[in-house]
Design a protein around this motif. Structure first.
Motif, short mmCIF file in Angstrom:
data_model
loop_
_atom_site.label_atom_id
_atom_site.label_comp_id
_atom_site.label_asym_id
_atom_site.label_seq_id
_atom_site.Cartn_x
_atom_site.Cartn_y
_atom_site.Cartn_z
N ALA A 184 0.98 -1.11 -0.02
CA ALA A 184 -0.03 0.01 -0.03
C ALA A 184 0.79 1.28 -0.03
N PRO A 185 0.30 2.30 -0.42
CA PRO A 185 1.09 3.51 -0.72
C PRO A 185 1.63 4.14 0.70
N GLU A 186 0.95 3.96 1.88
CA GLU A 186 1.29 4.52 2.97
C GLU A 186 2.63 3.28 3.64
N GLN A 187 2.56 2.15 3.25
CA GLN A 187 3.63 1.42 3.67
C GLN A 187 5.03 1.74 3.02
N VAL A 188 4.96 2.22 1.84
CA VAL A 188 6.07 2.55 0.91
C VAL A 188 6.43 3.83 1.87
N ASP A 194 -2.53 -0.32 8.59
CA ASP A 194 -3.69 -0.65 9.66
C ASP A 194 -4.61 -1.40 8.70
N PRO A 195 -5.73 -1.72 9.25
CA PRO A 195 -6.59 -2.64 8.53
C PRO A 195 -6.95 -2.08 6.89
N ARG A 196 -6.60 -0.79 6.69
CA ARG A 196 -6.94 -0.40 5.42
C ARG A 196 -5.74 -0.75 4.32
N THR A 197 -4.64 -1.05 4.89
CA THR A 197 -3.63 -1.39 4.36
C THR A 197 -3.95 -3.01 3.54
N ASP A 198 -4.53 -3.84 4.29
CA ASP A 198 -4.91 -5.09 3.86
C ASP A 198 -6.10 -4.71 2.79
N VAL A 199 -7.08 -3.91 3.00
CA VAL A 199 -7.96 -3.71 2.08
C VAL A 199 -7.24 -3.30 0.66
N THR A 257 -5.32 5.45 -3.38
CA THR A 257 -3.78 5.77 -2.80
C THR A 257 -4.14 6.21 -1.32
N GLU A 258 -5.07 7.29 -1.02
CA GLU A 258 -5.28 7.82 0.17
C GLU A 258 -6.06 6.56 1.11
#
Length: 659
Positions: A184-188, A194-199, A257-258
């Motif tokens: 996910a963009p926030e991981q990079v 958070d759960p939205r990363t898995d989503v 992305t967000e």
């Protein structure tokens, strides 16, 4: 490594798991097929790489995640059975799923219809929803971590929590574990999840199932990661026009992305997926692209699911391996003009929504002025200022004493020192619930602000409820007890009129009672109905005989052929089978009923010679008595005592008077 040189093969790990063969090898661990000698069942044994097993911090987080994952009970999650260490071998025992991965389905069959894709992605989302409700984020959702059982086609998600593990301390903390194609963009950008990363990752899986290609293909993992931050998920219908528009819309929203633009967690996404499945028409669900519309699936090499550290771009990588990727922290330089090289870091641009960081970038000159002033002040302040802001109290705190505090008190103590509590719950026979048992660091340890501090919080004594066992076989009861960490104890037999033979009548302790782990539960097993005595009903009238037998718990059958009996009156029982004895309840007893004695017709013998008359009557079974008149000189029958034509029983006496 050849099997013959692998020191783990053929070894019995922890005195319990006999390692039989290697199943898969990754950058973090190797997975073996093993047999649990205690429960006599096959398991998948994940063994941590030897050099990582020597890293205490790595092992501590590994154990923490294993504990959390072991508490996830769901039909679409690979069960974690056990975790331990044996002579340097750090292992995780898991459910063995024999079959193939979602990667195999994509490579062999994609693009799929919307119906097939949803049938595969909904179980994945159900599994993640369970994890999210338990406070666990997977962080490495990818096709290689979705297993499909050969038996029944069950979909199961594996490797929960492993993507969160930290690397060796000599590797910069400006790195993260992940699989480039599904980050996910926030991981990079920040390394957060958070759960939205898995989503986001589920959205990419769904995109890949309906299009047959990755949303962010590429050989260079750094370039792929760059595309996650600066690009957006493509429109599936541009690649496969038969993809339903509502499905494409959901993929774009879940893959936004967000994070704030995505469903909040897997449960919210699951609700939308089920609604989508129920509202699409059959033609939309089953539409397949024409041959000309098929996209070419991206090739994945045999090592696609390996975990490894990535420091800079490398050739020959398709982006689906689990890797460490450089992370941009706040204040890192952005590269809006193209993907960076080497160890460069990323800043997010527009992605799937309107840019939100342009103003911050335009104010870079102001930030530079502040930075310049700060450097001047630091130089003026000398080495002390530099130490204070980089290594001193400005960024470090001392670990407070938290053991013995309540969870709330411990959290407050850590928050006051700008440390982040990570709570793990464990059982304790002595410490009350919600009180801290242990902490990852000793009091007084100097820790950097923001350090995760694992707290082991008591959840009271470890107790397991006795499951319902009535009506189960002994083997079924043993399995049910082992499932809840209890054991089968003594087995006794008892007759039962209602419980079939071989089934459990009751347990001790009874159902619902809370017991310590591995406590034995005794069971009483039915040996069937108690035996009954067969009464002797011979000579009794039929109605009376039937009543006596039925009262004894026996079934009665009447022989349709009645028989003559000189001793038993008509309508009474001549014989029974079985006779008086002890038999199982509900045994059938067959009765033979008497017709009474057999009758014969007395013939006319008056006027005949006595010898002839006697012979005829004797042949009929009658008894002849002679009475002479006047000496019976002529031996002629003058009278007979029974009138001719009369029917009498055999052995009836007939008196003949002879002259």
């Amino acid at each position: 490594m050849p099997a013959s040189t692998d020191p783990v093969l053929d070894r019995v790990v922890d005195g319990r798991y006999r390692v039989e063969s290697e199943l898969a090898r990754g950058g973090m661990a190797t997975v073996y097929r093993a047999r649990d000698l205690r429960l006599d069942r096959p398991v998948a044994l994940k063994v941590m790489r030897e050099d990582l097993a020597r890293d205490d911090a790595f092992v501590r987080r590994f154990v923490h995640e294993a504990r959390v994952a072991a508490r996830l009970q769901h039909p679409h999650i690979v069960s974690v059975y056990d975790q331990g260490e044996d002579d340097g071998v750090v292992f995780l025992a898991m459910e063995l799923v024999e079959g193939h991965t979602l990667r195999d389905v994509i490579a062999g069959r994609a693009p799929l219809s919307a119906r097939e894709a949803l049938q595969l992605i909904i179980p994945v989302t159900e599994a993640l929803a369970t994890a999210h409700s338990a406070g666990l984020v997977h962080r490495d959702v990818k096709p290689e971590n979705v297993l499909i059982s050969r038996r029944g086609g069950a979909v199961k998600v594996t490797d929960f929590g492993l993507a969160r593990l930290d690397g060796n301390p000599n590797v910069t903390t400006e790195m993260l574990w992940g699989t480039a194609a599904y980050l996910a963009p926030e991981q990079v950008e920040t390394g957060s999840a958070d759960p939205r990363t898995d989503v986001y990752a589920v959205a990419l899986l769904l995109f890949e199932l309906v299009t047959g290609r990755k949303a962010f293909p590429g050989e260079d993992p750094l370039r792929v990661a760059y595309e996650h931050v600066h690009g957006g998920v493509p429109h599936a219908r541009d690649l496969v026009p038969t993809v339903p528009a509502p499905l494409e819309d959901l993929v774009l929203r879940a893959g936004a992305t967000e994070p704030d633009d995505r469903p909040v967690d897997a449960a919210a996404l699951l609700s939308e997926l089920r609604h989508l499945e129920s509202t699409l028409t059959p033609s939309e669900l089953d539409a397949l692209p024409a041959a000309a519309d098929h996209t070419v699936p991206v090739h994945v090499d045999g090592g696609a699911d390996r975990t490894q550290v990535v420091h800079r771009p490398s050739r020959g990588d398709d982006g689906s391996r689990t890797r460490r990727i450089p992370v941009t922290r706040p204040g890192s330089p952005a590269h809006a003009d193209g993907p960076p090289a080497g160890d460069a870091r990323y800043a997010r641009t527009s992605g799937n929504r309107v840019p939100v960081r342009r103003e911050r970038e335009r104010s870079g000159s102001g930030a530079a002025w502040v930075l310049g002033l700060l450097l001047v002040l630091l130089a003026a302040g000398g080495g002390y200022g530099f130490w204070y802001l980089t290594q001193g109290p400005a960024v470090h705190s001392l670990m407070p004493t938290v053991v013995g505090l309540t969870e709330e008190q411990a959290r407050a103590a850590l928050d006051a020192e700008e440390l982040d509590p990570v709570v793990v719950r464990d059982y304790s026979e002595d410490v009350p619930p919600d009180v801290v048992l242990d902490a990852a660091y000793e009091p007084g340890t100097r820790l950097r602000h923001g350090t995760d501090v694992e707290l082991v919080v008591s959840q009271g004594p470890e107790r397991y409820a006795v499951p319902p066992l009535e009506g189960l076989t002994v083997d079924e009861a043993r399995a049910a007890l082992e499932e809840v960490n209890l054991a089968l104890g003594a087995t006794t037999e008892e007759h039962s009129e209602s419980v079939p033979e071989g089934r459990i009548i009751s347990s001790s302790p009874g159902v619902g009672e809370q017991l310590p782990p591995r406590t034995e539960v005794a069971v009483t097993v039915s040996s069937g109905p108690a035996p009954v005595d067969v009464p002797d009903v011979r000579g009794r009238p039929q109605p009376e005989a039937v009543s006596l037998l039925e009262e004894a718990g026996l079934r009665v059958a009447i022989d349709p052929e009645q028989v003559f009996s000189d001793d038993v009156p008509a309508g009474a029982v001549v014989s029974q089978d079985p006779g008086p004895s002890t038999v199982a309840r509900d045994t059938e007893v067959r009765l033979t009923i008497s017709k009474g004695p057999e009758l014969v017709t007395v013939p006319e013998v008056v006027g005949r010679q006595f010898s002839s008359a006697e012979q005829e009557l004797t042949d009929l079974g009658l008894v002849v008595v002679r009475e002479d008149i006047a000496g019976g000189f002529f031996s002629t029958v003058r009278e007979q005592s029974v009138e001719p034509g009369t029917q009498v029983p055999r052995n009836t006496t007939v008196v003949l008077r002879v002259v």
